[in-house]
Design a protein around this motif. Structure first.
Motif, mmCIF file in Angstrom:
data_model
loop_
_atom_site.group_PDB
_atom_site.id
_atom_site.type_symbol
_atom_site.label_atom_id
_atom_site.label_comp_id
_atom_site.label_asym_id
_atom_site.label_seq_id
_atom_site.Cartn_x
_atom_site.Cartn_y
_atom_site.Cartn_z
ATOM 1 N N SER A 37 34.627 27.680 46.677
ATOM 2 C CA SER A 37 36.054 27.341 46.766
ATOM 3 C C SER A 37 36.843 28.018 45.649
ATOM 4 O O SER A 37 37.953 28.510 45.868
ATOM 5 N N LYS A 38 36.254 28.040 44.462
ATOM 6 C CA LYS A 38 36.909 28.718 43.344
ATOM 7 C C LYS A 38 37.043 30.212 43.644
ATOM 8 O O LYS A 38 38.102 30.808 43.415
ATOM 9 N N THR A 43 40.577 34.889 45.214
ATOM 10 C CA THR A 43 40.897 36.048 46.056
ATOM 11 C C THR A 43 42.391 36.098 46.393
ATOM 12 O O THR A 43 42.880 37.132 46.853
ATOM 13 N N ASN A 44 43.102 35.010 46.150
ATOM 14 C CA ASN A 44 44.552 34.986 46.376
ATOM 15 C C ASN A 44 45.325 35.567 45.203
ATOM 16 O O ASN A 44 46.531 35.754 45.293
ATOM 17 N N VAL A 45 44.635 35.820 44.092
ATOM 18 C CA VAL A 45 45.269 36.372 42.895
ATOM 19 C C VAL A 45 45.028 37.878 42.883
ATOM 20 O O VAL A 45 43.907 38.333 42.747
ATOM 21 N N CYS A 52 41.552 42.155 43.761
ATOM 22 C CA CYS A 52 41.229 40.787 43.331
ATOM 23 C C CYS A 52 40.336 40.842 42.095
ATOM 24 O O CYS A 52 39.155 40.471 42.134
ATOM 25 N N THR A 53 40.908 41.267 40.990
ATOM 26 C CA THR A 53 40.135 41.495 39.771
ATOM 27 C C THR A 53 39.496 40.217 39.236
ATOM 28 O O THR A 53 38.335 40.230 38.807
ATOM 29 N N GLU A 54 40.231 39.125 39.239
ATOM 30 C CA GLU A 54 39.672 37.866 38.716
ATOM 31 C C GLU A 54 38.509 37.383 39.582
ATOM 32 O O GLU A 54 37.503 36.905 39.059
ATOM 33 N N ALA A 55 38.643 37.520 40.882
ATOM 34 C CA ALA A 55 37.541 37.148 41.777
ATOM 35 C C ALA A 55 36.347 38.065 41.539
ATOM 36 O O ALA A 55 35.196 37.620 41.542
ATOM 37 N N ALA A 56 36.614 39.352 41.314
ATOM 38 C CA ALA A 56 35.538 40.310 41.045
ATOM 39 C C ALA A 56 34.794 39.943 39.764
ATOM 40 O O ALA A 56 33.563 40.027 39.715
ATOM 41 N N ASP A 83 32.546 45.259 45.076
ATOM 42 C CA ASP A 83 33.141 46.551 45.394
ATOM 43 C C ASP A 83 34.406 46.397 46.230
ATOM 44 O O ASP A 83 35.395 47.103 46.012
ATOM 45 N N VAL A 84 34.401 45.472 47.169
ATOM 46 C CA VAL A 84 35.590 45.241 47.993
ATOM 47 C C VAL A 84 36.676 44.552 47.174
ATOM 48 O O VAL A 84 37.851 44.921 47.245
ATOM 49 N N LEU A 85 36.290 43.586 46.365
ATOM 50 C CA LEU A 85 37.272 42.884 45.534
ATOM 51 C C LEU A 85 37.972 43.830 44.563
ATOM 52 O O LEU A 85 39.163 43.680 44.284
#
Length: 120
Positions: A37-38, A43-45, A52-56, A83-85
């Motif tokens: 969930s986190k 991925t919205n940031v 999506c650097t933070e998700a990466a 890689d996609v993020l």
């Protein structure tokens, strides 16, 4: 072929020290728990480039540690997602998140089974 938990590879990383491997696996399982969930929220940031650097970064932590511990399949799933993020490759983000989440569960279950072998 990648393995769910390549104990031989993990032992090589720690100089064949089974006690250290046990400690590292316990730390991976208990110190910071992966939360899908986190990840989905992160991925919205988007950064200034739409990535999506933070998700990466979040995925990178779990992927990197998994690779060091011999969780090869999880490492591969994490690399594909990261890689996609980061915008390095194109891919179905929802599918990659699901694959990473599923592999995290399978890999951590395997780590627990391995740790249980120490108590038997």
């Amino acid at each position: 072929m990648a393995e769910l938990l390549n104990v031989e590879s993990a032992l090589e990383m720690v100089g064949d020290d089974r006690d250290l491997l046990k400690e590292l696996l316990e730390g991976y399982l208990n110190d910071r728990i992966f939360d899908s969930s986190k990840l989905e929220g992160l991925t919205n940031v988007k950064d200034e480039n739409g990535n999506c650097t933070e998700a990466a970064k979040y995925v990178h932590y779990f992927k990197g540690a998994a690779k060091q511990l011999g969780a090869e399949i999880l490492g591969e799933a994490g690399q594909a997602l990261e890689d996609v993020l980061r915008g390095k490759k194109q891919g179905d983000l929802a599918e990659l998140i699901k694959a990473f989440t599923d592999e995290y569960k399978r890999s951590t279950d395997e780590m627990r089974r391995y740790l249980d072998s120490f108590t038997q």
